[in-house]
Design a protein around this motif. Structure first.
Motif, PDB file in Angstrom:
ATOM      1  N   LYS A  21       0.816  -1.212   0.000  1.00 19.41           N
ATOM      2  CA  LYS A  21       0.000   0.000   0.000  1.00 19.41           C
ATOM      3  C   LYS A  21       0.853   1.268   0.000  1.00 19.41           C
ATOM      4  O   LYS A  21       0.431   2.291  -0.527  1.00 19.41           O
ATOM      5  CB  LYS A  21      -0.939   0.008   1.205  1.00 19.41           C
ATOM      6  CG  LYS A  21      -2.034  -1.024   1.113  1.00 19.41           C
ATOM      7  CD  LYS A  21      -2.916  -0.963   2.342  1.00 19.41           C
ATOM      8  CE  LYS A  21      -3.965  -2.063   2.289  1.00 19.41           C
ATOM      9  NZ  LYS A  21      -4.838  -2.037   3.462  1.00 19.41           N
ATOM     10  N   VAL A  22       2.051   1.215   0.577  1.00 22.16           N
ATOM     11  CA  VAL A  22       2.904   2.414   0.601  1.00 22.16           C
ATOM     12  C   VAL A  22       3.481   2.733  -0.780  1.00 22.16           C
ATOM     13  O   VAL A  22       4.027   3.811  -0.972  1.00 22.16           O
ATOM     14  CB  VAL A  22       4.049   2.300   1.642  1.00 22.16           C
ATOM     15  CG1 VAL A  22       3.498   2.132   3.042  1.00 22.16           C
ATOM     16  CG2 VAL A  22       4.991   1.183   1.303  1.00 22.16           C
ATOM     17  N   ASP A  23       3.337   1.808  -1.729  1.00 20.03           N
ATOM     18  CA  ASP A  23       3.853   2.016  -3.087  1.00 20.03           C
ATOM     19  C   ASP A  23       2.846   2.673  -4.025  1.00 20.03           C
ATOM     20  O   ASP A  23       3.125   2.851  -5.212  1.00 20.03           O
ATOM     21  CB  ASP A  23       4.301   0.678  -3.691  1.00 20.03           C
ATOM     22  CG  ASP A  23       5.448   0.050  -2.939  1.00 20.03           C
ATOM     23  OD1 ASP A  23       6.378   0.795  -2.555  1.00 20.03           O
ATOM     24  OD2 ASP A  23       5.417  -1.173  -2.718  1.00 20.03           O
ATOM     25  N   VAL A  24       1.690   3.058  -3.528  1.00 17.07           N
ATOM     26  CA  VAL A  24       0.650   3.627  -4.384  1.00 17.07           C
ATOM     27  C   VAL A  24       1.148   4.877  -5.112  1.00 17.07           C
ATOM     28  O   VAL A  24       0.778   5.121  -6.260  1.00 17.07           O
ATOM     29  CB  VAL A  24      -0.638   3.901  -3.571  1.00 17.07           C
ATOM     30  CG1 VAL A  24      -1.643   4.696  -4.376  1.00 17.07           C
ATOM     31  CG2 VAL A  24      -1.263   2.579  -3.136  1.00 17.07           C
ATOM     32  N   TYR A  68      -1.630  -3.007  -9.334  1.00 15.60           N
ATOM     33  CA  TYR A  68      -0.637  -3.369  -8.321  1.00 15.60           C
ATOM     34  C   TYR A  68      -0.673  -4.885  -8.142  1.00 15.60           C
ATOM     35  O   TYR A  68      -1.740  -5.470  -7.989  1.00 15.60           O
ATOM     36  CB  TYR A  68      -0.946  -2.668  -6.998  1.00 15.60           C
ATOM     37  CG  TYR A  68      -0.898  -1.164  -7.126  1.00 15.60           C
ATOM     38  CD1 TYR A  68       0.275  -0.474  -6.861  1.00 15.60           C
ATOM     39  CD2 TYR A  68      -2.012  -0.444  -7.548  1.00 15.60           C
ATOM     40  CE1 TYR A  68       0.331   0.910  -7.008  1.00 15.60           C
ATOM     41  CE2 TYR A  68      -1.962   0.940  -7.691  1.00 15.60           C
ATOM     42  CZ  TYR A  68      -0.789   1.598  -7.426  1.00 15.60           C
ATOM     43  OH  TYR A  68      -0.733   2.962  -7.570  1.00 15.60           O
ATOM     44  N   ASN A  69       0.494  -5.506  -8.194  1.00 15.13           N
ATOM     45  CA  ASN A  69       0.639  -6.964  -8.073  1.00 15.13           C
ATOM     46  C   ASN A  69      -0.239  -7.734  -9.054  1.00 15.13           C
ATOM     47  O   ASN A  69      -0.942  -8.670  -8.667  1.00 15.13           O
ATOM     48  CB  ASN A  69       0.378  -7.421  -6.627  1.00 15.13           C
ATOM     49  CG  ASN A  69       1.369  -6.822  -5.666  1.00 15.13           C
ATOM     50  OD1 ASN A  69       2.554  -6.711  -5.963  1.00 15.13           O
ATOM     51  ND2 ASN A  69       0.897  -6.416  -4.493  1.00 15.13           N
ATOM     52  N   PRO A  70      -0.209  -7.352 -10.333  1.00 19.14           N
ATOM     53  CA  PRO A  70      -1.032  -8.057 -11.314  1.00 19.14           C
ATOM     54  C   PRO A  70      -0.515  -9.477 -11.556  1.00 19.14           C
ATOM     55  O   PRO A  70       0.683  -9.741 -11.492  1.00 19.14           O
ATOM     56  CB  PRO A  70      -0.877  -7.212 -12.581  1.00 19.14           C
ATOM     57  CG  PRO A  70       0.458  -6.560 -12.423  1.00 19.14           C
ATOM     58  CD  PRO A  70       0.619  -6.310 -10.954  1.00 19.14           C
ATOM     59  N   VAL A  71      -1.469 -10.374 -11.811  1.00 13.69           N
ATOM     60  CA  VAL A  71      -1.158 -11.782 -12.076  1.00 13.69           C
ATOM     61  C   VAL A  71      -1.985 -12.236 -13.269  1.00 13.69           C
ATOM     62  O   VAL A  71      -3.208 -12.019 -13.294  1.00 13.69           O
ATOM     63  CB  VAL A  71      -1.489 -12.666 -10.848  1.00 13.69           C
ATOM     64  CG1 VAL A  71      -1.300 -14.136 -11.164  1.00 13.69           C
ATOM     65  CG2 VAL A  71      -0.660 -12.254  -9.642  1.00 13.69           C
ATOM     66  N   LEU A  72      -1.324 -12.870 -14.230  1.00  9.01           N
ATOM     67  CA  LEU A  72      -2.040 -13.464 -15.356  1.00  9.01           C
ATOM     68  C   LEU A  72      -2.703 -14.743 -14.859  1.00  9.01           C
ATOM     69  O   LEU A  72      -2.029 -15.679 -14.443  1.00  9.01           O
ATOM     70  CB  LEU A  72      -1.076 -13.768 -16.503  1.00  9.01           C
ATOM     71  CG  LEU A  72      -1.692 -14.350 -17.765  1.00  9.01           C
ATOM     72  CD1 LEU A  72      -2.618 -13.347 -18.436  1.00  9.01           C
ATOM     73  CD2 LEU A  72      -0.605 -14.790 -18.724  1.00  9.01           C
ATOM     74  N   VAL A  73      -4.031 -14.760 -14.876  1.00  7.48           N
ATOM     75  CA  VAL A  73      -4.797 -15.899 -14.376  1.00  7.48           C
ATOM     76  C   VAL A  73      -5.039 -16.913 -15.489  1.00  7.48           C
ATOM     77  O   VAL A  73      -4.976 -18.116 -15.267  1.00  7.48           O
ATOM     78  CB  VAL A  73      -6.142 -15.426 -13.773  1.00  7.48           C
ATOM     79  CG1 VAL A  73      -6.987 -16.600 -13.318  1.00  7.48           C
ATOM     80  CG2 VAL A  73      -5.890 -14.451 -12.628  1.00  7.48           C
ATOM     81  N   ASP A 106      -6.265  -2.396  -7.138  1.00 11.33           N
ATOM     82  CA  ASP A 106      -6.325  -1.033  -7.668  1.00 11.33           C
ATOM     83  C   ASP A 106      -5.697  -0.060  -6.670  1.00 11.33           C
ATOM     84  O   ASP A 106      -5.168  -0.478  -5.632  1.00 11.33           O
ATOM     85  CB  ASP A 106      -7.759  -0.645  -8.033  1.00 11.33           C
ATOM     86  CG  ASP A 106      -8.697  -0.548  -6.832  1.00 11.33           C
ATOM     87  OD1 ASP A 106      -8.233  -0.550  -5.665  1.00 11.33           O
ATOM     88  OD2 ASP A 106      -9.923  -0.445  -7.057  1.00 11.33           O
ATOM     89  N   GLN A 107      -5.761   1.248  -6.960  1.00 12.34           N
ATOM     90  CA  GLN A 107      -5.097   2.236  -6.106  1.00 12.34           C
ATOM     91  C   GLN A 107      -5.726   2.333  -4.720  1.00 12.34           C
ATOM     92  O   GLN A 107      -5.103   2.843  -3.785  1.00 12.34           O
ATOM     93  CB  GLN A 107      -5.064   3.624  -6.776  1.00 12.34           C
ATOM     94  CG  GLN A 107      -6.401   4.324  -6.840  1.00 12.34           C
ATOM     95  CD  GLN A 107      -7.184   3.996  -8.084  1.00 12.34           C
ATOM     96  OE1 GLN A 107      -6.763   3.221  -8.936  1.00 12.34           O
ATOM     97  NE2 GLN A 107      -8.365   4.584  -8.203  1.00 12.34           N
TER      98      GLN A 107
END
Length: 136
Positions: A21-24, A68-73, A106-107
């Protein structure tokens, strides 16, 4: 803040670390930097601006989406194509999926899941490769 584009191949080949969350705020830097390069770029990963965090931005028509932290499902309908990259010169062949499912935060740090097709799906896959240190 507009950040310089990272072109150091060794840096770009390093896998990214999970975002928190601190990386937003990095998402805003990606927005600003993508806007500054809108004539030559439709997506970016945080490592392209010198930050090894799992954050990407994708231009989706009239808006930009930060993930943020996207993953290909899932990926369906593979095809061969060529892509360029703001961090590299020229274009290179690569394999992509016509349709993908991706999960991310998301943000507001809310979990999301999207199904994307066509060029938008291709952009997301390119940026996901960046997060793994894969250079086309």
């Amino acid at each position: 803040m507009i950040r310089p584009i990272m072109k150091d191949i060794f840096f770009l080949q390093q896998p990214s670390e999970p975002a928190t969350k601190v990386d937003v705020a990095i998402g805003q830097d990606l927005q600003d930097t993508l806007l500054a390069h809108r004539d030559a770029c439709v997506g970016m990963a945080a490592n392209m601006i010198g930050v090894r965090k799992r954050i990407i931005i994708v231009h989706m028509g009239f808006t930009n989406l930060v993930m943020y932290n996207p993953v290909l499902v899932a990926g369906r309908q593979p095809y061969q194509t060529e892509e360029g990259c703001l961090s590299l010169e020229g274009v290179r062949p690569t394999k992509r999926f016509e349709e993908i499912e991706v999960s991310f935060f998301d943000q507001d740090w809310q979990a999301k899941r999207l199904t994307l097709t066509g060029f938008t799906a291709q952009i997301v896959q390119h940026e996901l490769d960046h997060l793994e240190g894969i250079i086309i």
